[in-house]
Scaffold this motif. Structure first.
Motif, PDB file in Angstrom:
ATOM      1  N   MET A   6       1.306  -9.297  -0.108  1.00  0.00           N
ATOM      2  CA  MET A   6       1.345  -8.521  -1.351  1.00  0.00           C
ATOM      3  C   MET A   6       1.444  -9.463  -2.546  1.00  0.00           C
ATOM      4  O   MET A   6       0.835  -9.229  -3.582  1.00  0.00           O
ATOM      5  CB  MET A   6       2.525  -7.539  -1.334  1.00  0.00           C
ATOM      6  CG  MET A   6       2.309  -6.386  -0.384  1.00  0.00           C
ATOM      7  SD  MET A   6       3.512  -5.068  -0.596  1.00  0.00           S
ATOM      8  CE  MET A   6       4.965  -5.775   0.117  1.00  0.00           C
ATOM      9  N   LYS A  16       5.679  -0.819   1.104  1.00  0.00           N
ATOM     10  CA  LYS A  16       4.309  -0.930   1.610  1.00  0.00           C
ATOM     11  C   LYS A  16       4.194  -0.142   2.911  1.00  0.00           C
ATOM     12  O   LYS A  16       5.045  -0.268   3.809  1.00  0.00           O
ATOM     13  CB  LYS A  16       3.969  -2.402   1.886  1.00  0.00           C
ATOM     14  CG  LYS A  16       2.670  -2.621   2.651  1.00  0.00           C
ATOM     15  CD  LYS A  16       1.468  -2.342   1.782  1.00  0.00           C
ATOM     16  CE  LYS A  16       0.183  -2.382   2.582  1.00  0.00           C
ATOM     17  NZ  LYS A  16      -0.980  -2.016   1.764  1.00  0.00           N
ATOM     18  N   THR A  41      -2.017  -4.360  -1.148  1.00  0.00           N
ATOM     19  CA  THR A  41      -1.467  -3.772  -2.371  1.00  0.00           C
ATOM     20  C   THR A  41      -0.213  -2.996  -2.018  1.00  0.00           C
ATOM     21  O   THR A  41      -0.185  -2.266  -1.039  1.00  0.00           O
ATOM     22  CB  THR A  41      -2.467  -2.806  -3.028  1.00  0.00           C
ATOM     23  OG1 THR A  41      -3.104  -2.064  -2.004  1.00  0.00           O
ATOM     24  CG2 THR A  41      -3.492  -3.550  -3.842  1.00  0.00           C
ATOM     25  N   PRO A  42       0.838  -3.157  -2.826  1.00  0.00           N
ATOM     26  CA  PRO A  42       2.054  -2.400  -2.575  1.00  0.00           C
ATOM     27  C   PRO A  42       1.792  -0.910  -2.779  1.00  0.00           C
ATOM     28  O   PRO A  42       0.995  -0.533  -3.640  1.00  0.00           O
ATOM     29  CB  PRO A  42       3.036  -2.919  -3.624  1.00  0.00           C
ATOM     30  CG  PRO A  42       2.329  -3.927  -4.431  1.00  0.00           C
ATOM     31  CD  PRO A  42       0.934  -4.049  -3.975  1.00  0.00           C
TER      32      PRO A  42
END
Ligand SMILES: Nc1ncnc2c1ncn2[C@@H]1O[C@H](COP(=O)(O)OP(=O)(O)OP(=O)(O)O)[C@@H](O)[C@H]1O
Ligand SMILES: [Mg+2]
Lengths: 408, 365
Positions: free
Chosen positions: B53, B15, B59-60
Motif C-alpha cells: 500500500m 485493506k 490501494t487501501p
C-alpha cells in the motif's frame, strides 16, 4: 606400482562401463531412429532426389543415351545417332518404358508425346538412311529441336527441373535463359508465398500477443476459460475450420448478411476467393501456434519485474516496452518462426478460400504431383521450399537468436 | 520519536482483498525521517500488504497514507519516488548490471554522462564495481541483492522499502548484508521500512519494530522496549523466548499485579486491561529465572521437577515441569561451576517481580 595398476584398472573399468551404457542407450534408440528414417527422412530425401534424377531416356533407350552426348547440337545429328534412336525405339515400346519417356519429353517440348508415339507406330523395320526415314514419318525430325530435347534428356542427373522451378531453362546454345513469360509462374508463386506467409505472421503476432498476455495475467479461472477458447479450434480439423470460414465469408454468408443488415455496406464485400479470404483463414488457423508460443514464455515472467520497474519510476507504458516486451521476445521469435514456416507450406486453406491469383507454392507442387505427374518438378520445387525454410531459420536465429536470448 | 513531524503516516488504514475480511485493520503508523522501522510478524499477518500500500501496488480500502505531508492514496506507484527492494531481487534479466542500475535514472531523463557516474558510484557503494558488464544470472544471490539495493538507492528516493530482502540468502551472507544495509542507512540518512519475519534481524537492525499479528500492529517500540516490556501476551511470546504460564489474576495494586500459578502466588508488573479474577499470562524471559534462588528480593518462587537439561555451550537450558502447568524453561549461564540438579529432582525456581509482567492472554484462535 600397485597404485598405478589399480588406477589403470579403475580407468579401464570406467571406460568399459561407459561403453556399455552408451551401447544400451543406442540400442534403445534404434527403433525410434529406424522409424524416423523409414517414415520421415527417407521419403523426403527421395522426393528431393526426384528433382535432379533423369532416368527415363537411359532406361528406355540405352544406346541412344550413350551416343547422343557426342553431338555438338548444330545441324542434324550423325546417322549413327539416328540409327541408335531407331534401334532403341521398338525395344522401349516392348518393355513399356516408352510411356514414361514420352511423358518426360513432353515436359520439355509439348506434343513430343504424339511425335514419339507416331514415330514408334510407323517406324520401318529397316532403312538405309535413318535420318531421311524419320523425316519421312514426321518432318520435325529434320529440325534440330527434337534431337536437342533427346540430348538434354540423356543428361542424368539433370539441372533442368531445378531451373524450371526458377522459371529458367538451358537455351539452344547452352547457357541459362529465362522461360517465356507465359510459362513463368514459379518465381512469382514463391514471392507470393513468402508475402502471404509474412502478412499472416504479422497478423498472428498482432492478434496473438495481447491474447497471450491475457492468458498469462488473468486470474486463473478466467485464464482457463480463455485457454479453452484458444485450444478448441486448435483441436478442430483444419478442413472443418476452413469450410466454416467459407460459409462465414461468402457473399450470402453470415458476415456479409450482418454487414448489410447493420447498414455498414449495401453490396456484399468480396471476402472469399481472394487474398482477403486466404489471409483471414490462415491467420485464424495459425493463431494458436503464435499464442501458445508467446504464452509459454510470458508465463515464466514474474510480475515483480513490472512492479520493480514501476517502483523505479517508469511509466507503465515505458515499463512494458523496456522491461516486459524484451523478455517476451524469445516467445515472439519462436511464434513468428513457427507460423511463418507453417504458412510457407499451407495448401488446403489457400486452395479453398483463395482466388486465381492466390496460389501458394504448395498448391503448385500438388498440381505437379497429382495432375501433371511431373515428380521431378515437384521435387525441385520442394527442394527450394526446404532450402528457403532453412535460410529463414538461420535468419531468425540470427535476429532473435535463440541462444542469445536465453537468460539467466 | 518524530511524532510531531512524521515523514510517513498511515492513519486508520484498512485493506480488504475480498470485501469481507480485512487483512490490515485500523492501522496507525508514523515514521520519522531517517528512521529504520521493521515490520515483523508471522506469515499472513499483513506486512507485505502494508508495504504494498505504501509502494502503491495495492490501494487501501479505508484510511489515508501520506508521505512528507502529501496524500499518497491516488498517486500511481511510478510517481511516488519510493525505492523498493524485493525478496527475489527482481533484477531485469535482459539488462546488464550497469543497465539495471541506470534504469531509474534513464526513465527520469538523466543525461548519459551523469547516469554513468552515478551508476559507478552506486556500484562502488555496494562494493561491486567489477560486475557492471555482467547479467544478473551471472551473479550470486548476495551480489544480486546488493545490485538491487544499488538500483533502489541510485535515484536517491525519499523512502526505501524492503520486503524480506535477505530471505533467500544463507545465514552468514544474511548477517553481512544486514550490516551493509545498516551502514547504508546510517551513511545516507535513509528512511527505511523493512519487512521481515526474522526477529533477530528486526531487533538488531531497527530503530523501532512494529509487531504485526492478524492485520493489526500489536506493539511498535524500540527493540529493547519490545523485549523488556511487551504490551501483550502475543508480543511476549513472539519476541524472544517466554515462559507464558497461564493463571488467574488475584490482586491488582498500583502498577503491580499478582496471579496464582499452581498454588503459588506470583507478583509482577501489571499489563493493560487486567481485572481481578480474569485469566492472565505470565511474561518471563528464561534467562531471568534462577534455580534454587537465595533469599532476598526474589519474591516469586515455585517448585517443580527437572525434566531435562540441554547443554548449549554458553548456557544450559533447563526444562522444569511445574505442578500441572507444563514446561518452564531456564537459561543458566555456563559460568558457575556448581552442579546442576539431575533430571527428576525437585527444585525451586524464582525470579524478581520487576523481571516479569502479568498480561491478558492473547485472543483465542
Ligand atoms: N493478492 C491477494 N489477494 C487476496 N488475498 C491476499 C492477497 N495478498 C495477500 N492476501 C492475504 O492477505 C493476508 C496478508 O498477506 P500478506 O502478504 O500481507 O502477509 P505477510 O505478513 O507479508 O506474510 P508473509 O510473511 O508470509 O510474507 C494473507 O492472509 C493473504 O492470504
Ligand atoms: Mg510477505
Amino acid at each position: 606400482m600397485t597404485v598405478t595398476t589399480d588406477r589403470d584398472d579403475r580407468a579401464g573399468a570406467f571406460r568399459r562401463a561407459r561403453r556399455r551404457d552408451a551401447r544400451r542407450a543406442f540400442a534403445l534408440a534404434v527403433p525410434l531412429l529406424a522409424f524416423l528414417l523409414i517414415t520421415f527422412i527417407a521419403p523426403i530425401v527421395m522426393l528431393l532426389m526426384r528433382g535432379v534424377q533423369n532416368p527415363e531416356l537411359s532406361r528406355a533407350m540405352p544406346v541412344l543415351s550413350a551416343s547422343i552426348g557426342a553431338w555438338d547440337g548444330t545441324g542434324l545429328p550423325d546417322e549413327t545417332i539416328a540409327a541408335a534412336f531407331a534401334a532403341d525405339l521398338p525395344g522401349a515400346q516392348e518393355s513399356g518404358s516408352l510411356g514414361p519417356l514420352a511423358r518426360r519429353l513432353n515436359f520439355y517440348l509439348p506434343e513430343f508425346r504424339s511425335l514419339l508415339m507416331k514415330t514408334a507406330r510407323r517406324l520401318p523395320p529397316a532403312a538405309d538412311d535413318w535420318r531421311a526415314a524419320l523425316a519421312a514419318i514426321d518432318e520435325r525430325w529434320a529440325t534440330p529441336e527434337p534431337w536437342r530435347v533427346l540430348q538434354r534428356a540423356a543428361i542424368n542427373p539433370t539441372p533442368d527441373y531445378l531451373l524450371a522451378a526458377m522459371d529458367a531453362k538451358v537455351g539452344p546454345e547452352g547457357g541459362v535463359t529465362a522461360a517465356p513469360a507465359d510459362e513463368s509462374v514459379y518465381v512469382d508463386a514463391f514471392g507470393r508465398t513468402f508475402w502471404i506467409s509474412a502478412v499472416v505472421t504479422f497478423l498472428c503476432l498482432v492478434f496473438g500477443y495481447p491474447v497471450a498476455w491475457l492468458l498469462a495475467n488473468l486470474p486463473p479461472k478466467q485464464a482457463d476459460r480463455l485457454m479453452i477458447l484458444v485450444i478448441v479450434p486448435f483441436w478442430t480439423s483444419l478442413l472443418v475450420r476452413t469450410t466454416a470460414w467459407y460459409v462465414l465469408l461468402q457473399p450470402g454468408g453470415v458476415i456479409n448478411s450482418l454487414l448489410i443488415w447493420t447498414g455498414l455496406t449495401t453490396e456484399p464485400l468480396p471476402l472469399v476467393f481472394n487474398r482477403t479470404g486466404v489471409l483471414i483463414g490462415m491467420t485464424h488457423i495459425l493463431l494458436p501456434f503464435m499464442i501458445l508460443a508467446i504464452y509459454s514464455v510470458m508465463k515464466g515472467i514474474s510480475p515483480t519485474y513490472m512492479r520493480a520497474a514501476l517502483s523505479l519510476g517508469a511509466h507503465p507504458v515505458v515499463a512494458f516496452l523496456r522491461i516486459y516486451l524484451p523478455q517476451t521476445l524469445p516467445g515472439v521469435g519462436a511464434g513468428c518462426f513457427l507460423v511463418f514456416v507453417l504458412a510457407l507450406g499451407y495448401y488446403i486453406t489457400p486452395a479453398l478460400l483463395g482466388g486465381a491469383g492466390d496460389e501458394m507454392i504448395s498448391q503448385l507442387i500438388a498440381i505437379q504431383t497429382n495432375q501433371q505427374l511431373n515428380w521431378g518438378l515437384a521435387g525441385a520445387l520442394s527442394a527450394y521450399l526446404v532450402l528457403f525454410t532453412l535460410v529463414f531459420y538461420f535468419i531468425f536465429n540470427k535476429l532473435v537468436g535463440v541462444d542469445r536470448l536465453r537468460f539467466g | 520519536m518524530g511524532q510531531e513531524n512524521p515523514f510517513v503516516t498511515f492513519s486508520r488504514v484498512g485493506k480488504s482483498y475480498d470485501g469481507r475480511q480485512n487483512v490490515v485493520q485500523n492501522l496507525d503508523l508514523d515514521i520519522a525521517r531517517g528512521e529504520f522501522v521493521s515490520l515483523l510478524g508471522p506469515s499472513g499477518s499483513g506486512k507485505t500488504t502494508t508495504l504494498m500500500m505504501l509502494a502503491g501496488f495495492e490501494t487501501p480500502t479505508e484510511g489515508e497514507i501520506s508521505l512528507d505531508g502529501k496524500r499518497l492514496n491516488d498517486l500511481p506507484p511510478h510517481k511516488r519516488n519510493i525505492g523498493m527492494v524485493f525478496q527475489n531481487y527482481a533484477l531485469f534479466p535482459h539488462l546488464t548490471i550497469a543497465e539495471n542500475v541506470a534504469f531509474p535514472l534513464s526513465v527520469r531523463g538523466v543525461s548519459r554522462a551523469e547516469q554513468k557516474t552515478r551508476v559507478a558510484r552506486a556500484l562502488e557503494m555496494v562494493e561491486l564495481p567489477q560486475v557492471a558488464g555482467r547479467r544478473p544470472g551471472q551473479l550470486s544471490g548476495g551480489q544480486q541483492q546488493r545490485v538491487a539495493l544499488a538500483r533502489a538507492l541510485v535515484f536517491e528516493p525519499a523512502l526505501v522499502l524492503m520486503d524480506e530482502p535477505l530471505g533467500a540468502l544463507d545465514k552468514r551472507l544474511r548477517e553481512t548484508m544486514q550490516y551493509e544495509i545498516k551502514r547504508l542507512h546510517r551513511d545516507l540518512g535513509l528512511t527505511v521500512v523493512y519487512v521481515t519475519h526474522d526477529q533477530g534481524e528486526a531487533l538488531t537492525m531497527s530503530d523501532r519494530v512494529a509487531v504485526f499479528f492478524d492485520g493489526r500492529i500489536q506493539q511498535i517500540a524500540a527493540p529493547d522496549v519490545l523485549y523488556e516490556d511487551p504490551q501483550n501476551a502475543f508480543v511476549a511470546n513472539f519476541i524472544g523466548e517466554n515462559n507464558g504460564i497461564a493463571g488467574r489474576v488475584t490482586d491488582l495494586d498500583g502498577g503491580m499485579a499478582s496471579m496464582e500459578v499452581g498454588g503459588a502466588r506470583i507478583t509482577g508488573k501489571a499489563g493493560r486491561d487486567l481485572a481481578v479474577g480474569a485469566p492472565a499470562v505470565l511474561a518471563l524471559r528464561p534467562e531471568r529465572a534462577l534455580l534454587a534462588p537465595m533469599a532476598g528480593d526474589i519474591l516469586n518462587r515455585v517448585t517443580g521437577t527437572v525434566e531435562d537439561i540441554t547443554y548449549c555451550g554458553d548456557h544450559h537450558r533447563v526444562a522444569v515441569t511445574l505442578a500441572g502447568d507444563g514446561d518452564f524453561i531456564l537459561k543458566i549461564p555456563n559460568t558457575t561451576h556448581h552442579a546442576l540438579p539431575p533430571p527428576g529432582s525437585r527444585v525451586e525456581v524464582g525470579w524478581r517481580p520487576a523481571d516479569c509482567k502479568i498480561l491478558t492472554p492473547p485472543p483465542a484462535g
